[in-house]
Design a protein around this motif. Structure first.
Motif, mmCIF file in Angstrom:
data_model
loop_
_atom_site.group_PDB
_atom_site.id
_atom_site.type_symbol
_atom_site.label_atom_id
_atom_site.label_comp_id
_atom_site.label_asym_id
_atom_site.label_seq_id
_atom_site.Cartn_x
_atom_site.Cartn_y
_atom_site.Cartn_z
ATOM 1 N N HIS A 196 0.774 -1.152 -0.064
ATOM 2 C CA HIS A 196 0.134 -0.012 -0.110
ATOM 3 C C HIS A 196 0.763 1.350 -0.168
ATOM 4 O O HIS A 196 1.772 1.220 0.881
ATOM 5 C CB HIS A 196 -0.921 -0.075 1.250
ATOM 6 C CG HIS A 196 -2.235 0.504 1.169
ATOM 7 N ND1 HIS A 196 -2.431 1.943 0.735
ATOM 8 C CD2 HIS A 196 -3.520 -0.280 1.112
ATOM 9 C CE1 HIS A 196 -3.965 1.836 0.534
ATOM 10 N NE2 HIS A 196 -4.498 0.720 0.791
ATOM 11 N N TRP A 251 2.191 3.685 2.435
ATOM 12 C CA TRP A 251 2.339 3.029 3.804
ATOM 13 C C TRP A 251 3.534 2.318 3.723
ATOM 14 O O TRP A 251 4.300 1.995 4.637
ATOM 15 C CB TRP A 251 1.235 2.234 3.936
ATOM 16 C CG TRP A 251 -0.187 3.140 4.424
ATOM 17 C CD1 TRP A 251 -0.403 4.227 4.777
ATOM 18 C CD2 TRP A 251 -1.285 2.397 4.498
ATOM 19 N NE1 TRP A 251 -1.595 4.750 4.725
ATOM 20 C CE2 TRP A 251 -2.226 3.456 4.557
ATOM 21 C CE3 TRP A 251 -2.074 1.060 4.400
ATOM 22 C CZ2 TRP A 251 -3.768 3.414 4.523
ATOM 23 C CZ3 TRP A 251 -3.356 1.094 4.436
ATOM 24 C CH2 TRP A 251 -4.123 2.047 4.563
ATOM 25 N N ASN A 299 -1.048 -1.213 -4.023
ATOM 26 C CA ASN A 299 -2.662 -0.663 -3.862
ATOM 27 C C ASN A 299 -2.051 0.985 -3.740
ATOM 28 O O ASN A 299 -1.127 1.356 -3.030
ATOM 29 C CB ASN A 299 -3.194 -1.029 -2.426
ATOM 30 C CG ASN A 299 -3.624 -2.415 -2.473
ATOM 31 O OD1 ASN A 299 -4.829 -2.405 -2.571
ATOM 32 N ND2 ASN A 299 -2.948 -3.404 -2.495
ATOM 33 N N LYS A 315 -4.078 -1.792 -7.928
ATOM 34 C CA LYS A 315 -5.442 -1.590 -7.301
ATOM 35 C C LYS A 315 -5.810 -0.388 -6.904
ATOM 36 O O LYS A 315 -5.269 0.241 -6.129
ATOM 37 C CB LYS A 315 -5.695 -2.652 -5.925
ATOM 38 C CG LYS A 315 -6.971 -2.565 -5.564
ATOM 39 C CD LYS A 315 -7.424 -3.957 -4.931
ATOM 40 C CE LYS A 315 -6.707 -4.665 -4.128
ATOM 41 N NZ LYS A 315 -6.728 -4.152 -2.610
ATOM 42 N N TRP A 332 -8.693 2.033 -5.361
ATOM 43 C CA TRP A 332 -9.864 2.508 -4.563
ATOM 44 C C TRP A 332 -10.000 3.892 -4.310
ATOM 45 O O TRP A 332 -8.765 4.222 -3.706
ATOM 46 C CB TRP A 332 -9.872 1.464 -3.249
ATOM 47 C CG TRP A 332 -11.176 1.937 -2.659
ATOM 48 C CD1 TRP A 332 -12.219 1.801 -2.915
ATOM 49 C CD2 TRP A 332 -11.050 2.931 -1.262
ATOM 50 N NE1 TRP A 332 -13.130 2.736 -1.886
ATOM 51 C CE2 TRP A 332 -12.398 3.340 -0.803
ATOM 52 C CE3 TRP A 332 -10.158 3.447 -0.551
ATOM 53 C CZ2 TRP A 332 -12.655 3.855 0.076
ATOM 54 C CZ3 TRP A 332 -10.521 4.321 0.511
ATOM 55 C CH2 TRP A 332 -11.622 4.499 0.865
ATOM 56 N N GLU A 364 -11.717 -0.831 -7.665
ATOM 57 C CA GLU A 364 -12.686 -1.450 -6.511
ATOM 58 C C GLU A 364 -13.695 -0.572 -6.272
ATOM 59 O O GLU A 364 -13.663 0.684 -6.511
ATOM 60 C CB GLU A 364 -11.706 -1.429 -5.296
ATOM 61 C CG GLU A 364 -12.382 -2.074 -3.873
ATOM 62 C CD GLU A 364 -11.157 -2.207 -2.854
ATOM 63 O OE1 GLU A 364 -10.086 -2.196 -3.277
ATOM 64 O OE2 GLU A 364 -11.697 -2.425 -1.963
ATOM 65 N N ASP A 392 -14.681 -6.307 -3.403
ATOM 66 C CA ASP A 392 -14.112 -6.488 -1.657
ATOM 67 C C ASP A 392 -15.350 -6.796 -1.056
ATOM 68 O O ASP A 392 -16.569 -6.369 -1.056
ATOM 69 C CB ASP A 392 -13.754 -4.989 -1.450
ATOM 70 C CG ASP A 392 -13.354 -4.687 0.033
ATOM 71 O OD1 ASP A 392 -14.176 -5.488 1.137
ATOM 72 O OD2 ASP A 392 -12.493 -4.344 0.655
ATOM 73 N N HIS A 430 -17.796 -4.497 0.938
ATOM 74 C CA HIS A 430 -18.305 -3.008 0.385
ATOM 75 C C HIS A 430 -19.630 -3.167 -0.020
ATOM 76 O O HIS A 430 -19.715 -2.655 -1.027
ATOM 77 C CB HIS A 430 -17.331 -2.687 -0.717
ATOM 78 C CG HIS A 430 -16.090 -2.068 -0.124
ATOM 79 N ND1 HIS A 430 -14.993 -1.704 -0.961
ATOM 80 C CD2 HIS A 430 -15.439 -2.165 1.119
ATOM 81 C CE1 HIS A 430 -13.880 -1.488 -0.100
ATOM 82 N NE2 HIS A 430 -13.918 -1.686 1.266
ATOM 83 N N ASP A 480 -10.976 -8.833 -2.669
ATOM 84 C CA ASP A 480 -10.337 -8.290 -1.239
ATOM 85 C C ASP A 480 -11.468 -9.034 -0.557
ATOM 86 O O ASP A 480 -12.685 -8.427 -0.170
ATOM 87 C CB ASP A 480 -10.741 -6.649 -1.212
ATOM 88 C CG ASP A 480 -9.447 -6.059 -1.584
ATOM 89 O OD1 ASP A 480 -8.261 -6.527 -2.078
ATOM 90 O OD2 ASP A 480 -9.455 -4.772 -1.325
ATOM 91 N N ASP A 504 -8.038 -8.275 2.372
ATOM 92 C CA ASP A 504 -8.137 -6.794 2.908
ATOM 93 C C ASP A 504 -8.652 -6.783 4.134
ATOM 94 O O ASP A 504 -9.684 -6.727 4.118
ATOM 95 C CB ASP A 504 -8.772 -5.985 1.897
ATOM 96 C CG ASP A 504 -8.598 -4.481 2.155
ATOM 97 O OD1 ASP A 504 -8.057 -4.105 2.994
ATOM 98 O OD2 ASP A 504 -9.465 -3.727 1.490
ATOM 99 N N TRP A 528 -1.859 2.568 9.878
ATOM 100 C CA TRP A 528 -2.502 3.389 8.951
ATOM 101 C C TRP A 528 -1.811 4.602 8.668
ATOM 102 O O TRP A 528 -1.811 5.266 9.877
ATOM 103 C CB TRP A 528 -4.217 3.526 8.907
ATOM 104 C CG TRP A 528 -4.824 2.305 8.574
ATOM 105 C CD1 TRP A 528 -4.204 0.978 8.375
ATOM 106 C CD2 TRP A 528 -6.054 2.240 8.089
ATOM 107 N NE1 TRP A 528 -5.211 0.228 7.938
ATOM 108 C CE2 TRP A 528 -6.167 0.885 7.811
ATOM 109 C CE3 TRP A 528 -6.950 3.416 7.813
ATOM 110 C CZ2 TRP A 528 -7.390 0.623 7.069
ATOM 111 C CZ3 TRP A 528 -8.124 3.000 7.320
ATOM 112 C CH2 TRP A 528 -8.330 1.458 6.840
HETATM 113 C C1 RM4 Z 1 -10.367 0.686 1.662
HETATM 114 C C2 RM4 Z 1 -10.534 -0.327 0.442
HETATM 115 C C3 RM4 Z 1 -9.300 -0.533 0.058
HETATM 116 C C4 RM4 Z 1 -8.086 -0.496 1.226
HETATM 117 C C5 RM4 Z 1 -8.171 0.506 2.003
HETATM 118 C C6 RM4 Z 1 -7.304 0.180 3.393
HETATM 119 O O1 RM4 Z 1 -11.876 0.703 2.402
HETATM 120 O O2 RM4 Z 1 -10.861 -1.663 0.795
HETATM 121 O O3 RM4 Z 1 -9.112 -1.758 -0.751
HETATM 122 O O4 RM4 Z 1 -6.883 -0.708 0.574
HETATM 123 O O5 RM4 Z 1 -9.665 0.455 2.483
#
Ligand code: RM4
Ligand code: MN
Length: 388
Positions: free
Chosen positions: A65, A68, A92, A137, A139, A179, A214, A217, A241, A286, A386
Motif C-alpha cells: 500500500h 504506507w 495498492n 489496485k 480504490w 474497486e 471487496d 463493500h 479483497d 483486505d 495506517w
Molecule cells: C478501503 C479499500 C481498499 C483498502 C483500504 C485500506 O476501504 O477496501 O482496498 O486498501 O480500505
C-alpha cells in the motif's frame, strides 16, 4: 461423483495474497490498540507475511500500500521478499490520506489536485515496474457529503479521464483493478459505489481493466455471489479483497461472519472457471486485526478461504446439474448443502502433510516462538499503522 484428485490439484495451486497493512496496528476512530512485536518497516511486514506462507503453503505474495510501504529502493524490497520466500504482489494506490484530497482525488473539482492524484497513480505503476507486480489496485474515497456539493456527472468524466491515463501507462503484462465501495468516507454520493459503475468504466477501458470485489463493500443482504458469477462470465472479474462484515466495512477475518456466504462465492468461482490460472483472478485479503494477534489472524483467514474453496470443489456438479435440469429444487439445494456441511479439515491436513507442512498451521506457528521473538526484538521505533 466429485473428482477428488482434480479438487486436490486445484487446492495445491491455490494462492492467497496477504495485505501488508494487516500486520500493522489498526483500530477504529475510537482507539487503536498497539500490539507487541508489530512491524516498524515494510521489510518487517513482509517477514511476518512470510510466516503465514511458511505454515499455510498457499500465501506466496504480499500486497503493498503506497505510501504506507514507501521505500527508497523497490527492487531491493522485492529481493528481500524473495529471500523471505514470498514475492510482492498487488500495488495498492492511496489517494485518500492527503489533505489535498479532502474534496476528492481524481474526481476533485480542482484540476491541480486531480493532476497530483494522477501523478501518484502513475508513480504506483513505477513501483510495479520495480517490484515486478502485475496488478494496480485502485480504490477511491472520492464522493460528496451533501446534495449539490459537486456535479456527479462531471466527477464521472474526471474519473474516466484519470483511469484512461493510468491504462495508457500500464505495461503489456500489467492490469488495473478497480474497486467499488457502497459508501464511506463520503456519505451522500460515492463516485465508484457499486460493481455496475466499476464494470462500466472497466468495459470502456478495455482488456487491462477489471473489477475487484471487496466482500465488505456491499449493503447488507447483497447477493455477492451473483456479482461474482456475472463478472466472471464477462471475464471482467479481476480479483477479490476478502474480509468479513457484520455492519459496514468491518474488515474482519474472511469467513468469520458468514462462512456460508464465502462458500457460495467460491462455488461461483469454481463454476465460472475462476480457479484456472488463465482466468487471472487475484485472491487477496483486505483485513485488519484490531484486537486479535495479527499473524495468527492472517493464518486463520487463509485457512478459512482454503476451507471454503475445498468445500466448493467438493460440490457434486453432475448431481447438481441433474437436479437443476429435473427441477428438483430440494435435491439441488441438498447437493450444495452436502458439500458445505462436509468437514474438509482432514483432507486439507492430509494435503499439507503430503507437502511437508505441519497439518495444523495455527498450532505450528504458535509453537515456533516467532511471536515471542519479534516481541522481544522489535523494541523502539515507530510501529506501522495506517498512515505509517
Ligand atoms: C478501503 C479499500 C481498499 C483498502 C483500504 C485500506 O476501504 O477496501 O482496498 O486498501 O480500505
Ligand atoms: Mn479493499
Amino acid at each position: 461423483m466429485t473428482d477428488l484428485s482434480s479438487a486436490k490439484a486445484a487446492l495445491r495451486r491455490q494462492a492467497i495474497e496477504l495485505p501488508s497493512w494487516a500486520f500493522g496496528n489498526s483500530g477504529t476512530r475510537f482507539k487503536v490498540f498497539g500490539q507487541p512485536g508489530v512491524p516498524r518497516t515494510p521489510e518487517e511486514k513482509i517477514a511476518d507475511a512470510a510466516q503465514v506462507h511458511r505454515y499455510t503453503g498457499i500465501a506466496p505474495s504480499v500486497a503493498l500500500h503506497i505510501p504506507w510501504d514507501a521505500v527508497d529502493d523497490y527492487a531491493a524490497l522485492a529481493e528481500y521478499a524473495r529471500e523471505q520466500g514470498v514475492r510482492i504482489g498487488t500495488v495498492n494506490a492511496n489517494v485518500f490520506q492527503d489533505d489535498d484530497f479532502k474534496l476528492g482525488s481524481v474526481t476533485n473539482p480542482d484540476p491541480g489536485i486531480r493532476a497530483k492524484a494522477l501523478d501518484h497513480l502513475l508513480a504506483c505503476v513505477d513501483v510495479m515496474d520495480a517490484t515486478g507486480s502485475a496488478d494496480l489496485k485502485l480504490w477511491f474515497a472520492d464522493g460528496t457529503n451533501y446534495p449539490g456539493q459537486d456535479d456527479m456527472r462531471a466527477r464521472q468524466d474526471r474519473l474516466a479521464e484519470a483511469l484512461e491515463a493510468v491504462r495508457d501507462r500500464l505495461g503489456p503484462d500489467q492490469r488495473m483493478l478497480l474497486e467499488y465501495k457502497l459508501f464511506e468516507p463520503a456519505f451522500y454520493t460515492t463516485d465508484v459505489p457499486d460493481w455496475g459503475t466499476a464494470y462500466a468504466h472497466c468495459l470502456k477501458l478495455g482488456d487491462k481493466a477489471r473489477v475487484v470485489v471487496d466482500t465488505g463493500h456491499h449493503a447488507p443482504g447483497t447477493n455477492i455471489e451473483f456479482i461474482v458469477a456475472f463478472l466472471l462470465r464477462e471475464h471482467k472479474l479481476g480479483g477479490f479483497d476478502f474480509n468479513s462484515r457484520f455492519y459496514a466495512d468491518d474488515d474482519l477475518m474472511v469467513g468469520a461472519a458468514d462462512p456460508f456466504q464465502l462458500f457460495r462465492i467460491m462455488h461461483e468461482v469454481v463454476r465460472g472457471g475462476g480457479l484456472e490460472p488463465a482466468e487471472g483472478i487475484a485472491f487477496m485479503l483486505d483485513q485488519c486485526h484490531n484486537i486479535e494477534p495479527k499473524i495468527p489472524g492472517q493464518i486463520r483467514s487463509v485457512l478459512n478461504a482454503q476451507e471454503a474453496t475445498a468445500k466448493a470443489l467438493l460440490v457434486d456438479t453432475a448431481a447438481l446439474s441433474a437436479a437443476q435440469r429435473d427441477g428438483d429444487v430440494l435435491g439441488a439445494n441438498a447437493v450444495l448443502m452436502d458439500a458445505y456441511n462436509t468437514d474438509v479439515r482432514p483432507l486439507l491436513a492430509e494435503l499439507r502433510e503430503a507437502d511437508g507442512l505441519d497439518p495444523d498451521p495455527m498450532a505450528a506457528f504458535a509453537r515456533s516462538g516467532y511471536q515471542e521473538a519479534i516481541a522481544a526484538e522489535r523494541v523502539g521505533g515507530q510501529q506501522a499503522g495506517w498512515g505509517a
